[in-house]
Design a protein around this motif. Structure first.
Motif, PDB file in Angstrom:
ATOM      1  N   ALA A   1       6.272 -10.546  -0.872  1.00 32.12           N
ATOM      2  CA  ALA A   1       7.725 -10.650  -0.957  1.00 32.12           C
ATOM      3  C   ALA A   1       8.156 -10.130  -2.315  1.00 32.12           C
ATOM      4  O   ALA A   1       7.866 -10.749  -3.338  1.00 32.12           O
ATOM      5  CB  ALA A   1       8.179 -12.094  -0.767  1.00 32.12           C
ATOM      6  N   ILE A   2       8.818  -8.975  -2.322  1.00 30.51           N
ATOM      7  CA  ILE A   2       9.172  -8.337  -3.599  1.00 30.51           C
ATOM      8  C   ILE A   2      10.586  -7.779  -3.539  1.00 30.51           C
ATOM      9  O   ILE A   2      11.135  -7.524  -2.465  1.00 30.51           O
ATOM     10  CB  ILE A   2       8.197  -7.195  -3.965  1.00 30.51           C
ATOM     11  CG1 ILE A   2       8.176  -6.134  -2.860  1.00 30.51           C
ATOM     12  CG2 ILE A   2       6.816  -7.722  -4.268  1.00 30.51           C
ATOM     13  CD1 ILE A   2       7.429  -4.875  -3.237  1.00 30.51           C
TER      14      ILE A   2
ATOM     15  N   ARG B   1       0.820  -1.225   0.000  1.00 29.85           N
ATOM     16  CA  ARG B   1       0.000   0.000   0.000  1.00 29.85           C
ATOM     17  C   ARG B   1       0.844   1.260   0.000  1.00 29.85           C
ATOM     18  O   ARG B   1       0.675   2.118  -0.876  1.00 29.85           O
ATOM     19  CB  ARG B   1      -0.956  -0.014   1.202  1.00 29.85           C
ATOM     20  CG  ARG B   1      -1.902   1.196   1.230  1.00 29.85           C
ATOM     21  CD  ARG B   1      -2.804   1.163   2.449  1.00 29.85           C
ATOM     22  NE  ARG B   1      -2.027   1.197   3.679  1.00 29.85           N
ATOM     23  CZ  ARG B   1      -1.496   2.297   4.203  1.00 29.85           C
ATOM     24  NH1 ARG B   1      -1.650   3.464   3.579  1.00 29.85           N
ATOM     25  NH2 ARG B   1      -0.813   2.241   5.310  1.00 29.85           N
ATOM     26  N   PRO B   2       1.789   1.461   0.921  1.00 30.53           N
ATOM     27  CA  PRO B   2       2.589   2.702   0.866  1.00 30.53           C
ATOM     28  C   PRO B   2       3.504   2.756  -0.346  1.00 30.53           C
ATOM     29  O   PRO B   2       3.768   3.849  -0.872  1.00 30.53           O
ATOM     30  CB  PRO B   2       3.399   2.657   2.170  1.00 30.53           C
ATOM     31  CG  PRO B   2       3.395   1.226   2.588  1.00 30.53           C
ATOM     32  CD  PRO B   2       2.101   0.656   2.113  1.00 30.53           C
ATOM     33  N   LEU B   3       3.964   1.596  -0.818  1.00 29.09           N
ATOM     34  CA  LEU B   3       4.849   1.604  -1.988  1.00 29.09           C
ATOM     35  C   LEU B   3       4.110   2.097  -3.220  1.00 29.09           C
ATOM     36  O   LEU B   3       4.612   2.947  -3.970  1.00 29.09           O
ATOM     37  CB  LEU B   3       5.403   0.194  -2.221  1.00 29.09           C
ATOM     38  CG  LEU B   3       6.435   0.031  -3.333  1.00 29.09           C
ATOM     39  CD1 LEU B   3       7.458  -1.031  -2.950  1.00 29.09           C
ATOM     40  CD2 LEU B   3       5.766  -0.376  -4.650  1.00 29.09           C
ATOM     41  N   VAL B   4       2.895   1.570  -3.442  1.00 23.15           N
ATOM     42  CA  VAL B   4       2.106   1.997  -4.609  1.00 23.15           C
ATOM     43  C   VAL B   4       1.733   3.472  -4.484  1.00 23.15           C
ATOM     44  O   VAL B   4       1.821   4.242  -5.455  1.00 23.15           O
ATOM     45  CB  VAL B   4       0.838   1.127  -4.755  1.00 23.15           C
ATOM     46  CG1 VAL B   4      -0.073   1.678  -5.854  1.00 23.15           C
ATOM     47  CG2 VAL B   4       1.221  -0.312  -5.068  1.00 23.15           C
ATOM     48  N   ALA B   5       1.332   3.886  -3.292  1.00 25.85           N
ATOM     49  CA  ALA B   5       0.954   5.284  -3.090  1.00 25.85           C
ATOM     50  C   ALA B   5       2.138   6.213  -3.365  1.00 25.85           C
ATOM     51  O   ALA B   5       1.981   7.287  -3.965  1.00 25.85           O
ATOM     52  CB  ALA B   5       0.443   5.478  -1.664  1.00 25.85           C
ATOM     53  N   GLN B   6       3.341   5.816  -2.942  1.00 29.12           N
ATOM     54  CA  GLN B   6       4.523   6.645  -3.163  1.00 29.12           C
ATOM     55  C   GLN B   6       4.861   6.740  -4.647  1.00 29.12           C
ATOM     56  O   GLN B   6       5.193   7.822  -5.146  1.00 29.12           O
ATOM     57  CB  GLN B   6       5.712   6.057  -2.397  1.00 29.12           C
ATOM     58  CG  GLN B   6       6.996   6.853  -2.572  1.00 29.12           C
ATOM     59  CD  GLN B   6       8.160   6.215  -1.832  1.00 29.12           C
ATOM     60  OE1 GLN B   6       7.980   5.276  -1.069  1.00 29.12           O
ATOM     61  NE2 GLN B   6       9.357   6.731  -2.063  1.00 29.12           N
TER      62      GLN B   6
ATOM     63  N   ARG C   1       9.109  -0.540 -10.659  1.00 29.65           N
ATOM     64  CA  ARG C   1       9.135  -0.381 -12.124  1.00 29.65           C
ATOM     65  C   ARG C   1       7.867  -0.950 -12.748  1.00 29.65           C
ATOM     66  O   ARG C   1       7.357  -0.420 -13.737  1.00 29.65           O
ATOM     67  CB  ARG C   1      10.372  -1.072 -12.688  1.00 29.65           C
ATOM     68  CG  ARG C   1      10.693  -0.655 -14.103  1.00 29.65           C
ATOM     69  CD  ARG C   1      12.062  -1.129 -14.488  1.00 29.65           C
ATOM     70  NE  ARG C   1      12.443  -0.664 -15.799  1.00 29.65           N
ATOM     71  CZ  ARG C   1      13.576  -0.998 -16.389  1.00 29.65           C
ATOM     72  NH1 ARG C   1      14.437  -1.782 -15.776  1.00 29.65           N
ATOM     73  NH2 ARG C   1      13.876  -0.542 -17.592  1.00 29.65           N
ATOM     74  N   VAL C   2       7.358  -2.042 -12.192  1.00 29.33           N
ATOM     75  CA  VAL C   2       6.096  -2.608 -12.686  1.00 29.33           C
ATOM     76  C   VAL C   2       4.973  -1.590 -12.542  1.00 29.33           C
ATOM     77  O   VAL C   2       4.212  -1.318 -13.484  1.00 29.33           O
ATOM     78  CB  VAL C   2       5.749  -3.903 -11.918  1.00 29.33           C
ATOM     79  CG1 VAL C   2       4.349  -4.383 -12.299  1.00 29.33           C
ATOM     80  CG2 VAL C   2       6.771  -4.995 -12.209  1.00 29.33           C
ATOM     81  N   VAL C   3       4.855  -1.005 -11.346  1.00 24.61           N
ATOM     82  CA  VAL C   3       3.782  -0.035 -11.089  1.00 24.61           C
ATOM     83  C   VAL C   3       3.930   1.180 -12.006  1.00 24.61           C
ATOM     84  O   VAL C   3       2.955   1.663 -12.591  1.00 24.61           O
ATOM     85  CB  VAL C   3       3.791   0.383  -9.608  1.00 24.61           C
ATOM     86  CG1 VAL C   3       2.682   1.405  -9.344  1.00 24.61           C
ATOM     87  CG2 VAL C   3       3.612  -0.836  -8.706  1.00 24.61           C
TER      88      VAL C   3
ATOM     89  N   ILE D   1      -5.456  -1.305   0.197  1.00 28.22           N
ATOM     90  CA  ILE D   1      -5.467  -1.878   1.536  1.00 28.22           C
ATOM     91  C   ILE D   1      -4.048  -2.329   1.871  1.00 28.22           C
ATOM     92  O   ILE D   1      -3.185  -2.408   0.991  1.00 28.22           O
ATOM     93  CB  ILE D   1      -6.436  -3.072   1.640  1.00 28.22           C
ATOM     94  CG1 ILE D   1      -5.929  -4.221   0.754  1.00 28.22           C
ATOM     95  CG2 ILE D   1      -7.851  -2.680   1.250  1.00 28.22           C
ATOM     96  CD1 ILE D   1      -6.636  -5.530   1.027  1.00 28.22           C
ATOM     97  N   ASP D   2      -3.804  -2.640   3.141  1.00 29.48           N
ATOM     98  CA  ASP D   2      -2.517  -3.197   3.526  1.00 29.48           C
ATOM     99  C   ASP D   2      -2.405  -4.615   2.973  1.00 29.48           C
ATOM    100  O   ASP D   2      -3.310  -5.442   3.154  1.00 29.48           O
ATOM    101  CB  ASP D   2      -2.377  -3.224   5.054  1.00 29.48           C
ATOM    102  CG  ASP D   2      -2.239  -1.819   5.634  1.00 29.48           C
ATOM    103  OD1 ASP D   2      -1.592  -0.995   4.981  1.00 29.48           O
ATOM    104  OD2 ASP D   2      -2.790  -1.570   6.726  1.00 29.48           O
TER     105      ASP D   2
END
Length: 451
Positions: free
Chosen positions: A318-319, A291-296, A326-328, A313-314
């Motif tokens: 494992a990434i 969630r925070p990674l996509v938002a950032q 880069r995918v997003v 959502i939270d």
């Protein structure tokens, strides 16, 4: 389907067709014989023979037109009818019954094989011996120095010999025919396999040619544009350095940096697609909340006038963080590129069973149905992009899919019923108790967020 099953099916098919044609011939010939026989029997007051003829014809008619029954069942009904009719005619009329007893083993050999024909010959031997022993031999032509039983046995033996020769000959002939059919089928299968292989090879060649042309079409503009700009700016600086003031020099230098960075990204994309496709990449994964990674990532993107609607959502996965960023980036950049300004791009993150799902929906024209199967191939772009001033390279989605696969997930595309397209990433969900195992490939790592 196994080869033997296919061959058995083909054999049964042509035998069934043979039975259909044979029954029609038997019906026609039977009527030509049975009708005069019934008339003569009725004229002579032999009602029993007339009834037998009617019943026999009725059975032949029923078997001929009842095509729902298996062909073997129809043949056995016909063979039993021939045995009964032949036996009756031998006892009631005379030698004419031999014709039926001679014919049915031949028919059995033609349709069912040699073993049923041998059984039929054995049944004939029992019937003829029984009739001769019991004395029901009908009217026989007198033969000097021979008793009626000896004449009967002599005639029956000749009929048996004729029937056996014909049955064995037909069985051998049909076995030879089946062997030829098997050889033909094997040859046909080999030719079909070679034809399929040739078609597949031809399709691969066409696909390779299409990829080559797409690559040339995409890179001829995308690579040449920043390279031409760099060359032009360098020549300007070289030729007019003394006349250029500091502000103008700073602008030209910034443009050099921008075009150099653009050229670097394009070359990096090309190399990364090749490395990922070949498996020459490693991913060092860690537990992260998406969630925070996509938002950032969304917050840092330059999306122009587009509207990004987040529904997150939270969700722990494992990434390898730089690679998944880069995918997003590529998925959202693809949505921005293919939709008009001021339209909404919906980004959702949710759980679906044991999976974490990231969806990127747009309000654009959707994906051409002809491109749904190949949209993740390198250099492939929708037909609406071919005439653009900046058509792109068609590498963003290819990179995104390879990076998702690197994480053990899937990336799919579909058109939405109300319009627009949806790109969906599925990754296995993890919990804090799960052990993170790095997904390792040999070779170099793909860098961070690309475009």
């Amino acid at each position: 389907m196994p080869e033997s099953s296919v061959m058995r099916q083909r054999t049964e098919q042509w035998r069934a067709e043979l039975v259909d044609r044979m029954l029609k011939v038997i019906l026609v010939l039977g009527l030509l014989v049975a009708v005069p026989s019934m008339i003569i029997a009725l004229q002579q007051g032999d009602l029993r023979t007339a009834v037998v003829d009617v019943v026999a014809v009725g059975i032949v008619v029923a078997v001929t037109f009842t095509t729902r029954l298996p062909f073997a069942t129809r043949v056995w009904i016909l063979l039993v009818t021939a045995v009964v009719l032949g036996t009756y005619l031998l006892v009631a009329v005379g030698l004419v019954g031999h014709a039926y007893l001679t014919a049915y083993p031949v028919m059995a050999a033609v349709v069912l094989g040699l073993r049923p024909a041998i059984i039929g010959l054995g049944v004939n031997a029992i019937i003829l011996a029984g009739i001769g022993t019991l004395g029901h031999m009908g009217a026989l032509t007198a033969v000097p120095n021979f008793t009626s039983l000896e004449v009967w046995l002599l005639i029956s033996a000749n009929f048996m010999f004729l029937s056996a020769v014909m049955a064995v000959f037909c069985a051998l002939l049909l076995r030879r025919l089946e062997t030829s059919l098997a050889a033909e089928h094997a040859l046909t299968s080999t030719l079909e396999q070679r034809q399929t292989a040739l078609e597949a090879a031809n399709a691969d060649l066409k696909r390779s040619e299409a990829v080559r042309l797409a690559f040339l079409r995409a890179t001829s503009h995308e690579l040449r544009t920043p390279l031409s700009a760099i060359i032009g700016l360098v020549e300007t600086l070289r030729a007019h350095d003394a006349q250029i003031d500091d502000d103008r020099r700073a602008q030209l230098t910034e443009r050099l940096a921008v075009n150099g960075d653009r050229l670097h990204r394009l070359i990096t994309d090309l190399l990364d697609v090749d490395r990922l496709s070949a498996g020459h990449v490693r991913a060092m994964t860690e537990h992260r909340n998406l969630r925070p990674l996509v938002a950032q990532v969304v917050d840092e993107l330059a999306i122009g006038e587009h509207i990004i609607a987040l529904d997150l959502i939270d969700a722990d996965v494992a990434i390898d963080v730089p690679k998944f960023e880069r995918v997003v980036v590529n998925l959202i950049a693809n949505a921005v590129r293919h939709t008009p300004a001021s339209t909404t791009i919906q980004v959702r993150l949710f759980h679906d069973g044991d999976d974490v799902v990231l969806q990127v929906d747009d309000d654009g024209p959707g994906i051409d149905p002809d491109y749904l199967e190949i949209i993740f191939d390198p250099f492939v772009q929708g037909p609406e992009r071919h005439n653009d001033a900046k058509p792109g390279t068609g590498l963003g989605l290819a990179l995104a899919q390879e990076l998702v696969r690197l994480h053990g997930g899937t990336l799919t595309a579909q058109n939405l019923p109300a319009g627009g397209a949806r790109f969906e990433v599925r990754l296995p969900a993890v919990s804090a108790a799960d052990e993170v195992v790095p997904i390792a490939w040999r070779g170099e790592s793909v860098g961070g967020a690309g475009r």
